[in-house]
Design a protein around this motif. Structure first.
Motif, PDB file in Angstrom:
ATOM      1  N   LYS A  25      28.008  10.313   6.252  1.00 29.86           N
ATOM      2  CA  LYS A  25      27.465  11.089   7.370  1.00 29.86           C
ATOM      3  C   LYS A  25      28.338  12.296   7.665  1.00 29.86           C
ATOM      4  CE  LYS A  25      25.083   7.249   9.647  1.00 29.86           C
ATOM      5  NZ  LYS A  25      25.072   6.324  10.810  1.00 29.86           N
ATOM      6  N   ARG A  26      29.646  12.149   7.518  1.00 22.86           N
ATOM      7  CA  ARG A  26      30.555  13.269   7.738  1.00 22.86           C
ATOM      8  C   ARG A  26      30.291  14.365   6.711  1.00 22.86           C
ATOM      9  NH1 ARG A  26      32.871  16.833  10.826  1.00 22.86           N
ATOM     10  NH2 ARG A  26      34.934  17.516  10.132  1.00 22.86           N
ATOM     11  N   VAL A  27      30.133  13.979   5.446  1.00 23.23           N
ATOM     12  CA  VAL A  27      29.830  14.962   4.404  1.00 23.23           C
ATOM     13  C   VAL A  27      28.534  15.692   4.735  1.00 23.23           C
ATOM     14  CG1 VAL A  27      29.176  15.273   1.981  1.00 23.23           C
ATOM     15  CG2 VAL A  27      31.094  13.766   2.582  1.00 23.23           C
ATOM     16  N   ALA A  41      39.076   5.486  -1.243  1.00 23.27           N
ATOM     17  CA  ALA A  41      39.699   6.496  -0.383  1.00 23.27           C
ATOM     18  C   ALA A  41      39.815   7.829  -1.111  1.00 23.27           C
ATOM     19  CB  ALA A  41      41.073   6.024   0.072  1.00 23.27           C
ATOM     20  N   MET A  42      40.096   7.793  -2.405  1.00 24.96           N
ATOM     21  CA  MET A  42      40.156   9.032  -3.188  1.00 24.96           C
ATOM     22  C   MET A  42      38.796   9.713  -3.200  1.00 24.96           C
ATOM     23  SD  MET A  42      42.353   7.936  -6.554  1.00 24.96           S
ATOM     24  CE  MET A  42      43.634   6.689  -6.407  1.00 24.96           C
ATOM     25  N   LEU A  43      37.753   8.938  -3.458  1.00 25.64           N
ATOM     26  CA  LEU A  43      36.403   9.498  -3.509  1.00 25.64           C
ATOM     27  C   LEU A  43      36.027  10.127  -2.176  1.00 25.64           C
ATOM     28  CD1 LEU A  43      33.770   9.878  -5.110  1.00 25.64           C
ATOM     29  CD2 LEU A  43      33.037   7.632  -4.241  1.00 25.64           C
ATOM     30  N   ALA A  44      36.319   9.424  -1.086  1.00 24.62           N
ATOM     31  CA  ALA A  44      35.985   9.948   0.244  1.00 24.62           C
ATOM     32  C   ALA A  44      36.736  11.242   0.520  1.00 24.62           C
ATOM     33  CB  ALA A  44      36.303   8.906   1.311  1.00 24.62           C
ATOM     34  N   GLU A  45      38.020  11.268   0.183  1.00 21.10           N
ATOM     35  CA  GLU A  45      38.798  12.481   0.456  1.00 21.10           C
ATOM     36  C   GLU A  45      38.323  13.642  -0.401  1.00 21.10           C
ATOM     37  OE1 GLU A  45      43.451  13.934   0.827  1.00 21.10           O
ATOM     38  OE2 GLU A  45      42.852  11.871   1.267  1.00 21.10           O
ATOM     39  N   LEU A  46      37.923  13.367  -1.625  1.00 21.23           N
ATOM     40  CA  LEU A  46      37.416  14.427  -2.490  1.00 21.23           C
ATOM     41  C   LEU A  46      36.145  15.051  -1.930  1.00 21.23           C
ATOM     42  CD1 LEU A  46      38.027  12.781  -5.976  1.00 21.23           C
ATOM     43  CD2 LEU A  46      38.933  15.002  -5.253  1.00 21.23           C
ATOM     44  N   LEU A  47      35.187  14.210  -1.550  1.00 27.22           N
ATOM     45  CA  LEU A  47      33.887  14.726  -1.128  1.00 27.22           C
ATOM     46  C   LEU A  47      33.918  15.292   0.289  1.00 27.22           C
ATOM     47  CD1 LEU A  47      31.447  12.135  -2.741  1.00 27.22           C
ATOM     48  CD2 LEU A  47      32.218  14.356  -3.599  1.00 27.22           C
ATOM     49  N   ILE A  81      31.239  18.952  -8.152  1.00 22.45           N
ATOM     50  CA  ILE A  81      29.790  19.049  -8.062  1.00 22.45           C
ATOM     51  C   ILE A  81      29.157  17.834  -8.725  1.00 22.45           C
ATOM     52  CG2 ILE A  81      27.768  20.379  -8.771  1.00 22.45           C
ATOM     53  CD1 ILE A  81      29.506  22.892  -8.603  1.00 22.45           C
ATOM     54  N   THR A  82      29.631  17.507  -9.917  1.00 24.08           N
ATOM     55  CA  THR A  82      29.128  16.316 -10.613  1.00 24.08           C
ATOM     56  C   THR A  82      29.387  15.064  -9.793  1.00 24.08           C
ATOM     57  OG1 THR A  82      29.523  17.354 -12.766  1.00 24.08           O
ATOM     58  CG2 THR A  82      29.314  14.952 -12.723  1.00 24.08           C
ATOM     59  N   LEU A  83      30.574  14.981  -9.222  1.00 24.79           N
ATOM     60  CA  LEU A  83      30.955  13.814  -8.429  1.00 24.79           C
ATOM     61  C   LEU A  83      30.042  13.666  -7.214  1.00 24.79           C
ATOM     62  CD1 LEU A  83      33.162  11.674  -8.595  1.00 24.79           C
ATOM     63  CD2 LEU A  83      34.562  13.093  -7.092  1.00 24.79           C
ATOM     64  N   GLU A 134      27.975  10.295  -7.045  1.00 28.22           N
ATOM     65  CA  GLU A 134      28.709   9.252  -6.341  1.00 28.22           C
ATOM     66  C   GLU A 134      28.635   9.308  -4.817  1.00 28.22           C
ATOM     67  OE1 GLU A 134      29.672   7.090  -8.344  1.00 28.22           O
ATOM     68  OE2 GLU A 134      30.186   8.064 -10.244  1.00 28.22           O
ATOM     69  N   LEU A 135      27.925  10.268  -4.249  1.00 24.89           N
ATOM     70  CA  LEU A 135      27.905  10.386  -2.784  1.00 24.89           C
ATOM     71  C   LEU A 135      27.464   9.090  -2.114  1.00 24.89           C
ATOM     72  CD1 LEU A 135      28.212  12.160  -0.238  1.00 24.89           C
ATOM     73  CD2 LEU A 135      25.815  12.842  -0.555  1.00 24.89           C
ATOM     74  N   ASP A 136      26.494   8.417  -2.689  1.00 25.78           N
ATOM     75  CA  ASP A 136      25.966   7.198  -2.067  1.00 25.78           C
ATOM     76  C   ASP A 136      26.970   6.044  -2.082  1.00 25.78           C
ATOM     77  OD1 ASP A 136      23.597   8.419  -1.445  1.00 25.78           O
ATOM     78  OD2 ASP A 136      22.495   7.640  -3.181  1.00 25.78           O
ATOM     79  N   ARG A 137      28.070   6.188  -2.808  1.00 29.22           N
ATOM     80  CA  ARG A 137      29.088   5.129  -2.829  1.00 29.22           C
ATOM     81  C   ARG A 137      30.004   5.198  -1.611  1.00 29.22           C
ATOM     82  NH1 ARG A 137      28.595   2.666  -7.575  1.00 29.22           N
ATOM     83  NH2 ARG A 137      27.950   3.880  -9.413  1.00 29.22           N
ATOM     84  N   LEU A 138      29.972   6.300  -0.887  1.00 26.80           N
ATOM     85  CA  LEU A 138      30.821   6.416   0.296  1.00 26.80           C
ATOM     86  C   LEU A 138      30.365   5.466   1.396  1.00 26.80           C
ATOM     87  CD1 LEU A 138      31.247  10.287   0.718  1.00 26.80           C
ATOM     88  CD2 LEU A 138      32.776   8.691  -0.430  1.00 26.80           C
TER      89      LEU A 138
END
Length: 215
Positions: A121-123, A55-61, A105-107, A111-115
């Motif tokens: 798709k939202r990103v 959830a943290m990763l999703a909210e960040l990106l 940017i690094t994240l 890590e985008l593919d981990r969402l």
């Protein structure tokens, strides 16, 4: 874009430290306890704010994509109709993000593919809207080149500006650019890239229109 002046909330502190740690050591290399320790609370205490690291990763990106798009739209709304000044404002806004939020940017790159599919798709949706906002401004300023060339230039400039995570390491005998130096350099490079469109050949549709007007 990092223009906040009020104190960050605990939730924002958690996200900031999570972004830093994820960028430094990878998503799977960081535990909840370490994120909690970075903000002065117990690992389990994080679950009062987030159900987990995913959830943290999703909210960040998703959050940074929303901020960039909202910031771009605000600059369009506040513009006086001058596309050159508006493009400059968009460039400056993205430079602020690229210099102030390098871990994101690094994240994104790592890590985008981990969402989850829906979050990813939202990103992507938000990013496409951000690109098209820039393309519309660039085409107003440089109407001659084909739209595809204007869009490719926007993507190239994003790649250039988003290279900031690599500006922080210096080889032996060299030094790291300061904030003001990096900002000035990125601004010149971005304006130079877009300026190259001024000498680009006109698209077929623009040429045809000009020919018809001359008849």
């Amino acid at each position: 874009m990092s223009t906040r002046t009020d104190a960050p909330t605990r939730r924002e502190q958690i996200l900031k430290e999570a972004a830093r740690l994820f960028a430094e050591r990878g998503f799977h290399g960081v535990g909840v306890d370490e994120i909690g320790a970075a903000v002065g609370i117990s690992g389990p205490g994080l679950y009062r704010h987030f159900p987990g690291k995913d959830a943290m990763l999703a909210e960040l990106l998703i959050g940074i994509s929303e901020r960039l798009l909202d910031g771009g739209r605000q600059r369009v709304e506040e513009s006086d109709g001058d596309p050159e000044a508006l493009l400059g404002a968009l460039i400056d806004g993205h430079i602020d993000f690229a210099l102030d939020d390098r871990p994101l940017i690094t994240l994104h790159d790592r890590e985008l593919d981990r969402l989850r599919d829906t979050d990813r798709k939202r990103v992507r949706q938000l990013q496409r809207q951000y690109v098209e906002l820039w393309v519309a401004v660039v085409r107003r300023l440089y109407p001659a080149p084909p739209e595809a060339e204007a869009r490719a230039t926007v993507h190239a400039v994003f790649g250039l500006l988003n290279s900031t995570p690599h500006l922080g390491s210096a080889s032996a005998g060299s030094r790291v650019l300061g904030r003001a130096e990096a900002e000035s350099l990125l601004r010149r490079l971005a304006h130079g890239a877009f300026g190259a469109l001024a000498s680009a050949p006109a698209s077929a549709s623009v040429s045809a229109s000009a020919s018809a007007s001359a008849e």
